[in-house]
Design a protein around this motif. Sequence first.
Motif, short mmCIF file in Angstrom:
data_model
loop_
_atom_site.label_atom_id
_atom_site.label_comp_id
_atom_site.label_asym_id
_atom_site.label_seq_id
_atom_site.Cartn_x
_atom_site.Cartn_y
_atom_site.Cartn_z
N TYR A 57 -23.46 -22.08 8.44
CA TYR A 57 -24.76 -22.60 8.00
C TYR A 57 -24.53 -23.92 7.30
CZ TYR A 57 -26.39 -17.89 8.98
OH TYR A 57 -26.69 -16.72 9.62
N LYS B 30 -27.10 -6.31 24.61
CA LYS B 30 -26.23 -5.33 23.95
C LYS B 30 -26.69 -5.03 22.52
CE LYS B 30 -22.94 -8.52 21.94
NZ LYS B 30 -21.73 -9.25 22.08
N SER B 31 -27.64 -5.78 21.99
CA SER B 31 -28.10 -5.56 20.62
C SER B 31 -28.84 -4.23 20.50
CB SER B 31 -29.03 -6.70 20.19
OG SER B 31 -29.76 -6.33 19.03
N ARG B 32 -28.60 -3.54 19.40
CA ARG B 32 -29.36 -2.30 19.14
C ARG B 32 -30.84 -2.59 19.00
NH1 ARG B 32 -25.02 -0.65 14.72
NH2 ARG B 32 -24.84 -2.90 14.85
N ARG B 33 -31.16 -3.83 18.67
CA ARG B 33 -32.58 -4.19 18.50
C ARG B 33 -33.25 -4.58 19.81
NH1 ARG B 33 -31.07 -7.06 12.79
NH2 ARG B 33 -28.98 -6.87 13.55
N SER C 13 -31.45 -19.06 19.45
CA SER C 13 -31.74 -19.36 20.86
C SER C 13 -33.17 -19.85 21.05
CB SER C 13 -31.51 -18.11 21.71
OG SER C 13 -32.24 -17.01 21.21
N TYR D 132 -27.37 -24.64 11.71
CA TYR D 132 -26.20 -23.84 12.08
C TYR D 132 -25.35 -24.66 13.03
CZ TYR D 132 -23.73 -19.46 13.10
OH TYR D 132 -22.80 -18.44 13.22
N ILE E 293 -34.54 -10.11 13.41
CA ILE E 293 -33.22 -10.51 13.90
C ILE E 293 -33.06 -12.01 13.73
CG2 ILE E 293 -34.04 -10.80 16.28
CD1 ILE E 293 -31.27 -9.86 17.24
N PHE F 20 -30.64 -10.69 8.23
CA PHE F 20 -31.19 -10.30 9.52
C PHE F 20 -30.18 -10.43 10.67
CE2 PHE F 20 -35.23 -10.81 7.23
CZ PHE F 20 -35.86 -9.63 7.62
N SER F 21 -28.93 -10.78 10.34
CA SER F 21 -27.89 -10.75 11.36
C SER F 21 -26.99 -9.54 11.19
CB SER F 21 -27.06 -12.04 11.34
OG SER F 21 -26.36 -12.17 10.13
N PRO G 201 -33.02 -12.52 23.24
CA PRO G 201 -32.31 -11.40 22.63
C PRO G 201 -31.17 -10.92 23.54
CG PRO G 201 -34.42 -10.66 23.52
CD PRO G 201 -34.35 -12.15 23.73
N ALA G 202 -30.05 -10.53 22.93
CA ALA G 202 -28.90 -10.02 23.68
C ALA G 202 -29.16 -8.59 24.11
CB ALA G 202 -27.65 -10.10 22.82
N ALA H 16 -31.84 -15.49 14.96
CA ALA H 16 -31.65 -16.03 16.31
C ALA H 16 -31.67 -17.55 16.29
CB ALA H 16 -32.73 -15.51 17.25
C1 LIG Z 1 -26.92 -18.10 13.53
C2 LIG Z 1 -27.08 -16.87 14.39
C3 LIG Z 1 -27.82 -16.95 15.56
C4 LIG Z 1 -27.99 -15.82 16.38
N1 LIG Z 1 -28.76 -15.93 17.50
C5 LIG Z 1 -28.99 -14.83 18.25
C6 LIG Z 1 -29.84 -14.90 19.38
O1 LIG Z 1 -30.39 -15.94 19.72
N2 LIG Z 1 -30.05 -13.76 20.11
C7 LIG Z 1 -29.45 -12.57 19.75
O2 LIG Z 1 -29.67 -11.57 20.44
N3 LIG Z 1 -28.64 -12.48 18.68
C8 LIG Z 1 -28.41 -13.57 17.92
N4 LIG Z 1 -27.60 -13.48 16.81
C9 LIG Z 1 -26.99 -12.17 16.47
C10 LIG Z 1 -27.97 -11.28 15.68
O3 LIG Z 1 -28.51 -11.97 14.57
C11 LIG Z 1 -27.29 -10.02 15.12
O4 LIG Z 1 -26.13 -10.40 14.42
C12 LIG Z 1 -26.92 -9.02 16.18
O5 LIG Z 1 -28.06 -8.69 16.92
C13 LIG Z 1 -26.33 -7.76 15.51
O6 LIG Z 1 -26.18 -6.72 16.44
P1 LIG Z 1 -27.24 -5.47 16.45
O7 LIG Z 1 -28.60 -6.03 16.78
O8 LIG Z 1 -26.71 -4.57 17.53
O9 LIG Z 1 -27.23 -4.85 15.07
C14 LIG Z 1 -27.40 -14.60 16.01
C15 LIG Z 1 -26.64 -14.53 14.81
C16 LIG Z 1 -26.49 -15.65 14.03
C17 LIG Z 1 -25.71 -15.54 12.73
#
Ligand SMILES: Cc1cc2nc3c(=O)[nH]c(=O)nc-3n(C[C@H](O)[C@H](O)[C@H](O)COP(=O)(O)O)c2cc1C
Length: 167
Positions: free
Chosen positions: A161, A65-68, A47, A156, A43, A94-95, A62-63, A45
Amino acid sequence: MAGTGTGERVPDFSERVLRDALGRFATGVTVVTTMTPRGPLGITANSFASVSLAPPLVLWSPARKSRRFPAFEAAPFFAIHVLSAGQQGLAERFSLPGDGFAGVEFAAGLGETPLLSGCVARFECRHAAGHPGGDHLIVVGEVLRVHQADLPPLLYHRGAYCGLGGG
Ligand SMILES: Cc1cc2nc3c(=O)[nH]c(=O)nc-3n(C[C@H](O)[C@H](O)[C@H](O)COP(=O)(O)O)c2cc1C
């Protein structure tokens, strides 16, 4: 969001405004990876932050709500890759939904954690603690192995980017 208790205040800003303000904090970009029973998972990130030198601790969030999220919450080992300027493609990959690893070569690190090459720095971690962080989980990792290279970093800022001196 309404206040629910003594001393709580109702925010006078929307989530959009908060996101925009936070996005003005320029960051590096990382890809966090782990090995799951279903295979490698990654993923993007930003953060990531350092926490402590002795003991060596870092964090990322990690959020929920993320599927991961369930996989990363449960991961005993993970690796944080600080991306180089030439790795924007990895950050984009990876996003997106999915594990992100289709067609990506990786080596096996501690706990079979998938390791990517070409990054500025890599921290192989053992899950040390998970702390409540609202709609995110604050994952603290004990750094077990470090790798670094003299490459320009990917940055970022304000939703885009960029590189050092650009953006
Ligand atoms: C620059 C950037 C930073 C991100 N940072 C985080 C992060 O710190 N934590 C997080 O959970 N998701 C972060 N995301 C979102 C994840 O990369 C991803 O887009 C998201 O988890 C997609 O949802 P899914 O996991 O449900 O498929 C970031 C996305 C971007 C583009």
